[in-house]
Write a protein that holds these residues in place. Structure first.
Motif, PDB file in Angstrom:
ATOM      1  N   ALA A 299      -5.192   3.804  -0.962  1.00 11.81           N
ATOM      2  CA  ALA A 299      -4.008   3.139  -0.398  1.00 11.81           C
ATOM      3  C   ALA A 299      -3.672   3.720   0.964  1.00 11.81           C
ATOM      4  O   ALA A 299      -3.347   2.981   1.904  1.00 11.81           O
ATOM      5  CB  ALA A 299      -2.821   3.263  -1.345  1.00 11.81           C
TER       6      ALA A 299
ATOM      7  N   LEU B   2       0.825  -1.217   0.000  1.00 14.80           N
ATOM      8  CA  LEU B   2       0.000   0.000   0.000  1.00 14.80           C
ATOM      9  C   LEU B   2       0.856   1.263   0.000  1.00 14.80           C
ATOM     10  O   LEU B   2       0.557   2.231  -0.704  1.00 14.80           O
ATOM     11  CB  LEU B   2      -0.935  -0.005   1.214  1.00 14.80           C
ATOM     12  CG  LEU B   2      -2.005  -1.097   1.209  1.00 14.80           C
ATOM     13  CD1 LEU B   2      -2.638  -1.231   2.587  1.00 14.80           C
ATOM     14  CD2 LEU B   2      -3.055  -0.789   0.143  1.00 14.80           C
TER      15      LEU B   2
ATOM     16  N   ARG C 275       2.273   2.005  -3.367  1.00 14.30           N
ATOM     17  CA  ARG C 275       1.250   2.667  -4.195  1.00 14.30           C
ATOM     18  C   ARG C 275       1.122   4.141  -3.832  1.00 14.30           C
ATOM     19  O   ARG C 275       1.009   5.003  -4.713  1.00 14.30           O
ATOM     20  CB  ARG C 275      -0.111   1.988  -4.007  1.00 14.30           C
ATOM     21  CG  ARG C 275      -0.286   0.711  -4.765  1.00 14.30           C
ATOM     22  CD  ARG C 275      -1.633   0.054  -4.599  1.00 14.30           C
ATOM     23  NE  ARG C 275      -2.766   0.933  -4.390  1.00 14.30           N
ATOM     24  CZ  ARG C 275      -3.903   0.575  -3.805  1.00 14.30           C
ATOM     25  NH1 ARG C 275      -4.069  -0.677  -3.377  1.00 14.30           N
ATOM     26  NH2 ARG C 275      -4.892   1.421  -3.657  1.00 14.30           N
TER      27      ARG C 275
END
Length: 176
Positions: free
Chosen positions: A133, A119, A122
């Motif tokens: 995210a 995450l 991202r």
């Protein structure tokens, strides 16, 4: 999964036993640990810890990236062993279920950290624009904080709490 008791129990047990008697039989020490710690869940927990050992060896000795080792298939197998262990102690003294919950806290922590790394990558790639995210990473950190509250000795919190140590870069407050 360094410095976290929930993920290092057999290692610490082995170190203590080998310090006492460096000529002791290593596999016998581990069997003793699995039997004493997990009672009727001996078999699935032995399989669980063997899975973790194999994963660690792939990372350390085969230099396989953590993201390849701690993948969905690994977590499926690990949780499968934990679920078998839970069933095995269903009618046993509560201490066994408590120990399994403690070990599961370490597994949950590891899974959440691996998910959060993805995450945060991202979020960095989007230069902070990927709000989904960011929200998911924050939710994972909330779960990690809850793990610490529920099992305060499972994870070395002084080292990996939000914004500390090697987890600093995977917390949304410190993503840049």
């Amino acid at each position: 999964i360094w410095e976290h008791w929930a993920n290092q129990g057999p290692h610490y047990y082995m170190l203590a036993q080998m310090a006492w008697n460096p000529y002791a039989d290593g596999p016998a020490i581990l069997d003793d640990y699995y039997r004493r710690a997990f009672g009727p869940a001996y078999e699935p927990m032995k399989a669980y810890w063997t899975l973790l050992e194999d994963a660690a060896e792939n990372i350390i000795f085969n230099e396989q990236p953590q993201a390849e080792v701690w993948n969905a298939a690994f977590f499926d197998r690990a949780y499968g062993y934990m679920d078998q262990a839970d069933r095995a102690v269903a009618n046993a003294p509560a201490i066994y279920a408590d120990r399994l919950a403690f070990v599961r806290a370490g597994l949950d922590y590891t899974r959440l950290i691996m998910e959060t790394r993805v995450l945060m990558a991202r979020l960095r790639e989007s230069k902070g624009a990927d709000t989904a995210a960011e929200a998911a990473a924050r939710a994972n950190w909330d779960r990690i904080i809850q793990i610490n509250k529920d099992h305060p000795t499972a994870v070395n919190w002084t080292y990996v709490g939000p914004g500390r140590g090697n987890t600093r870069s995977i917390h949304p407050d410190h993503y840049k």
